[in-house]
Design an enzyme around this catalytic site. Sequence first.
Site, PDB file in Angstrom:
ATOM      1  N   GLU A  10      11.689   2.721   1.288  1.00  0.00           N
ATOM      2  CA  GLU A  10      10.857   1.902   2.166  1.00  0.00           C
ATOM      3  C   GLU A  10      10.948   0.421   1.795  1.00  0.00           C
ATOM      4  OE1 GLU A  10       7.068   3.866   1.618  1.00  0.00           O
ATOM      5  OE2 GLU A  10       7.966   5.725   2.353  1.00  0.00           O
ATOM      6  N   ASP A  21       0.277  37.789 -33.036  1.00  0.00           N
ATOM      7  CA  ASP A  21      -0.316  38.902 -33.774  1.00  0.00           C
ATOM      8  C   ASP A  21       0.386  40.170 -33.338  1.00  0.00           C
ATOM      9  OD1 ASP A  21      -2.168  37.420 -35.034  1.00  0.00           O
ATOM     10  OD2 ASP A  21      -3.804  37.840 -33.631  1.00  0.00           O
ATOM     11  N   VAL A  23       0.833  -1.200   0.000  1.00  0.00           N
ATOM     12  CA  VAL A  23       0.000   0.000   0.000  1.00  0.00           C
ATOM     13  C   VAL A  23       0.873   1.257   0.000  1.00  0.00           C
ATOM     14  CG1 VAL A  23      -1.608   1.363   1.382  1.00  0.00           C
ATOM     15  CG2 VAL A  23      -1.988  -1.076   1.069  1.00  0.00           C
ATOM     16  N   THR A  46       4.643  11.497   6.086  1.00  0.00           N
ATOM     17  CA  THR A  46       5.940  11.963   5.599  1.00  0.00           C
ATOM     18  C   THR A  46       5.938  12.135   4.089  1.00  0.00           C
ATOM     19  OG1 THR A  46       6.759  10.495   7.291  1.00  0.00           O
ATOM     20  CG2 THR A  46       8.386  11.594   5.917  1.00  0.00           C
ATOM     21  N   ASP A  47       5.246  11.240   3.386  1.00  0.00           N
ATOM     22  CA  ASP A  47       5.245  11.359   1.928  1.00  0.00           C
ATOM     23  C   ASP A  47       4.225  12.377   1.445  1.00  0.00           C
ATOM     24  OD1 ASP A  47       7.039   9.400   2.151  1.00  0.00           O
ATOM     25  OD2 ASP A  47       5.875   7.825   1.175  1.00  0.00           O
ATOM     26  N   ASP A  79      -9.106  32.842 -37.743  1.00  0.00           N
ATOM     27  CA  ASP A  79      -7.895  32.391 -37.045  1.00  0.00           C
ATOM     28  C   ASP A  79      -8.092  31.006 -36.431  1.00  0.00           C
ATOM     29  OD1 ASP A  79      -6.498  34.711 -37.540  1.00  0.00           O
ATOM     30  OD2 ASP A  79      -7.181  35.703 -35.720  1.00  0.00           O
ATOM     31  N   ASP A  93      -7.541  36.053 -32.987  1.00  0.00           N
ATOM     32  CA  ASP A  93      -8.758  36.584 -32.384  1.00  0.00           C
ATOM     33  C   ASP A  93     -10.012  36.374 -33.235  1.00  0.00           C
ATOM     34  OD1 ASP A  93      -7.996  38.360 -34.316  1.00  0.00           O
ATOM     35  OD2 ASP A  93      -7.467  39.971 -32.935  1.00  0.00           O
ATOM     36  N   ASN A 145       9.552   5.714  -1.711  1.00  0.00           N
ATOM     37  CA  ASN A 145       9.036   4.352  -1.815  1.00  0.00           C
ATOM     38  C   ASN A 145      10.156   3.338  -2.002  1.00  0.00           C
ATOM     39  OD1 ASN A 145       6.578   5.482  -1.589  1.00  0.00           O
ATOM     40  ND2 ASN A 145       5.939   5.162  -3.703  1.00  0.00           N
TER      41      ASN A 145
HETATM   42  P1  ATP Z   1      -2.664  41.694 -36.536  1.00  0.00           P
HETATM   43  O1  ATP Z   1      -2.867  40.468 -37.322  1.00  0.00           O
HETATM   44  O2  ATP Z   1      -1.342  41.945 -36.018  1.00  0.00           O
HETATM   45  O3  ATP Z   1      -3.776  41.990 -35.581  1.00  0.00           O
HETATM   46  P2  ATP Z   1      -3.700  43.804 -38.060  1.00  0.00           P
HETATM   47  O4  ATP Z   1      -4.698  44.057 -37.003  1.00  0.00           O
HETATM   48  O5  ATP Z   1      -2.907  44.939 -38.531  1.00  0.00           O
HETATM   49  O6  ATP Z   1      -2.677  42.758 -37.702  1.00  0.00           O
HETATM   50  P3  ATP Z   1      -5.862  43.369 -39.774  1.00  0.00           P
HETATM   51  O7  ATP Z   1      -6.776  43.806 -38.703  1.00  0.00           O
HETATM   52  O8  ATP Z   1      -6.186  42.176 -40.558  1.00  0.00           O
HETATM   53  O9  ATP Z   1      -4.440  43.109 -39.252  1.00  0.00           O
HETATM   54  O10 ATP Z   1      -5.686  44.599 -40.727  1.00  0.00           O
HETATM   55  C1  ATP Z   1      -5.028  44.492 -41.948  1.00  0.00           C
HETATM   56  C2  ATP Z   1      -5.033  45.840 -42.639  1.00  0.00           C
HETATM   57  O11 ATP Z   1      -6.365  46.202 -42.943  1.00  0.00           O
HETATM   58  C3  ATP Z   1      -4.491  46.971 -41.784  1.00  0.00           C
HETATM   59  O12 ATP Z   1      -3.126  47.156 -41.995  1.00  0.00           O
HETATM   60  C4  ATP Z   1      -5.286  48.158 -42.239  1.00  0.00           C
HETATM   61  O13 ATP Z   1      -4.644  48.791 -43.334  1.00  0.00           O
HETATM   62  C5  ATP Z   1      -6.573  47.570 -42.716  1.00  0.00           C
HETATM   63  N1  ATP Z   1      -7.634  47.730 -41.719  1.00  0.00           N
HETATM   64  C6  ATP Z   1      -7.590  47.377 -40.436  1.00  0.00           C
HETATM   65  N2  ATP Z   1      -8.732  47.646 -39.812  1.00  0.00           N
HETATM   66  C7  ATP Z   1      -9.552  48.184 -40.719  1.00  0.00           C
HETATM   67  C8  ATP Z   1     -10.909  48.651 -40.718  1.00  0.00           C
HETATM   68  N3  ATP Z   1     -11.650  48.637 -39.622  1.00  0.00           N
HETATM   69  N4  ATP Z   1     -11.414  49.125 -41.858  1.00  0.00           N
HETATM   70  C9  ATP Z   1     -10.695  49.146 -42.982  1.00  0.00           C
HETATM   71  N5  ATP Z   1      -9.424  48.717 -43.054  1.00  0.00           N
HETATM   72  C10 ATP Z   1      -8.848  48.222 -41.946  1.00  0.00           C
END
Ligand code: ATP
Length: 892
Positions: free
Chosen positions: A703, A326, A279, A731-732, A638, A634, A700
């Site tokens: 022991e 990112d 045991v 102890t253990d 992705d 995000d 163990n």
């Molecule tokens: P990461 O991947 O590091 O988050 P990021 O946020 O720059 O990068 P995206 O959000 O995909 O990547 O944006 C890519 C490009 O699109 C940006 O460099 C910008 O020029 C353009 N962009 C970002 N947000 C908008 C928006 N709300 N409307 C129009 N163009 C946008």
Amino acid sequence: MKWYEMRSEEVEQTVNTNFQEGLSDKEVQQRQKQLGFNELKEADRPSAFLVFLEQFKDFMVIVLLAATLISGLLGEYLDAIAIMAIVLLNGVLGFIQERKAEKSLHALKELSAPQVFALRNKQWVKVPSKEVVPGDILKFTSGDRIGADLRIIESKSLEIEESALTGESVPVAKFVQPISGDNVNIGDQENMAFMGTMVTRGSGVGVVVGTGMNTAMGQIADLLQSAETMITPLQRKLEQLGKILITVALLLTALVVLVGVIQGHDIYTMFLAGVSLAVAAIPEGLPAIVTVALSLGVQRMIKKKSIVRKLPAVETLGCASVICSDKTGTLTQNKMTVTHLWSGGSTWQVSGTGYDPSGRFHKGDSEVQPRNERALHQILTFGVLCNNAELKLKDKEYIVDGDPTEGALVVAGLKAGLSRESIQKEFTIIHEFPFDSSRKMMSVIVEDKSGKQFVVTKGAPDVLLKVSGSILWDNKQQFLSDKYETEVQHAIDQLAGQALRTIAIGFKPIQPGQKIINEFEAEKDLTFIGLQGMIDPPRPEVKDAVKECKQAGIKTIMITGDHVITAKAIATQLGILPMGGKVIDGNTLSMMSVEELEEVVDDVYVFARVSPEHKLKIVKALQKKGHIVAMTGDGVNDAPAIKASDIGIAMGITGTDVAKEASSLVLLDDNFATIKAAIKEGRNIYENIRKFIRYLLASNVGEILVMLFAMLLALPLPLVPIQILWVNLVTDGLPAMALGLDQAEDNVMRRKPRNPREGVFARGLGWKVISRGFLIGIVTLIAFMIVYDRNPNNLGYAQTIAFATLVLAQLIHVFDCRSERSVFDRNPFENKYLVWAVISSIVLMLVVIYYPPLQPIFHTQSIILQDWLLIIGLSAVPTFLLAGTLLTRKRK
Ligand code: ATP
């Protein structure tokens, strides 16, 4: 009438709500009381009593209980009761551990519980999905998981993937109009959104018509009840190892019994001793302690702002060799401020910091009024028009509700006196094509007061340039010739070279009534107007975190949708991109096969202008190269890469539900430095598990060996059964748990990542267990022999000496287990839990030895002072003999 048949107003009436104001808190509470929470019923958990009983189902424990019963029947009441008590106590401890593990896992689930945006008292607020009631108005966008059954009342290019309900993985486009028909399939109810389904595109608003078990999901909830197995690779390895260890322990115990009987001990004594030894020697508690250590580690990680969603990730974290991160928001602060604007050969600067909407415009050295600069005025206006962000004042601080990139454009507009309200007096938005990271653009169709309609687009400049046919230059529309294109390219490079994120603005007039069916039709033949360049300062703590990762043998790769030059500039600032390091852009990446990428990937530090879809390729190439990849993300797109990576990391703030669900780790603060902290914690948790495995197994071995050697030397039993059980329990047990809470060694982030395939006994652990265990057994035997030799008539006294030596040898050895190097390497008082565990074990041992009422139970006698010298001297040997000698040198 079914929900999908009703017009919006009918739904509004039926569920007694108000689309403009939402429900009031009082109404929500009332409905919660009446209808319950928005939860699916969970399968019943096993009752506490059952979990408690489980502790005794172990085969050897049953044998021990049977043996105790026999000894009780034979009249050895004291022994029988004492052993029963210890077994019971052991069970209670196991039970507490298991409940604790379960509780913390449950707490974890609560923490990562989904939230939704609801309209309450005229305000949009984030509330736990659990608190939603029928009548609530919810808004949702791409990446969200729908929190209840909804009748859709607003749809902007809305598409929802309903495979969880219908099995159909192609997303369904959703509309507002009523549908007629009596028995419309769930899959065809295009004005409804169902709990648990995922928004893959666009955004929308809906009114809750069903919650909890009263949803389409609730009706099939029983089918979905499947317990997720949370077993980690190490736990699996330990399970396998456990079987081997049990066999070995049983064989050795049998050998002890056999030799004992041959040497003339009576069968009954040897049987009881053997069973107790079995045991004690079988590390049945290991998996439970591992779970506790893992879940305690998980709780520590929560304090450091990371939530582990899948327990195995804790172990894998320690193996990570590449972090793909990112840029925006993770490496940088995601607090954008427009600083430069460009149009038709002119550049303007804007002053001001953060989101504070006060600042001035300069062209060269002289201040200008934006309303007098037509092009500037137009870029600013369109930047605000094609935009969903809102600037708010909260606690005297300006914050952006929505996308920070868009927030920056709103703030730049306000600096020129252009608010959304004032602009929307001029233009009405008719339709929106939302931003998505693959297209890198967003567009709106607007109508001005005179009835003229336009497409207004904003997006990544290089992408917008490709879909533009003309350009505004000196307030005149010109054909976008190579010359102009080069000029624009030059302007983009100039801004990006200063680490600015750039957004281009374009537009085109359309005929009123002209039907634009999709974004591809809207976003072509545009007129390029100009650029806005914004800073996004790096997070201050990231530079050191990148450096620390490098020392720990972990490479950081930046993956961004941003411009190559912007990305390069920031990667260099953060120490991610070394001299000569490669940068690959999305176009090049698209043309490469995974194999081609694999060839070069070790030299690449930045992937720029990539789409989320590219991430999967990057993960695959890195994995093929043998890397253990941590990948952040995000958005919805992705998710596949997050899932495919070894450690999928989702952003807690900006992350969508889909990304979070695919991930094994969620960063509460979206910060790269948190990934580093989690990796450090992951490495430490694994090391702590190794520490207590080492401690328990060496104990163990000690022991078993002391008993075996004694039998081979034809000596009496050096320890009586109850003493063996006591050592096993007190102890253990205590110090092992304390080792699970040990601090990280100072070099934990200066070692290479662990090889995920390494076995439990890798890196010299097996040798340490055997050598230390062997010595613990030997010194205990020597102490026993010396005292027994001195007075062979008092076996009980010699046994007490052996008992004390065994306990002390283990308690000293526990400090050696704290370090992979040597006991002298660390301050022994650093781990307060361990110090207290050791002190309590010593006190309990002294109580057992000196407290007269306990002496007959534990077969002990008071030890005289001189003999303590012998005990202490001998028990220190196993730890100090080997510490710092050749034998402790790390085996490669
Ligand atoms: P990461 O991947 O590091 O988050 P990021 O946020 O720059 O990068 P995206 O959000 O995909 O990547 O944006 C890519 C490009 O699109 C940006 O460099 C910008 O020029 C353009 N962009 C970002 N947000 C908008 C928006 N709300 N409307 C129009 N163009 C946008």
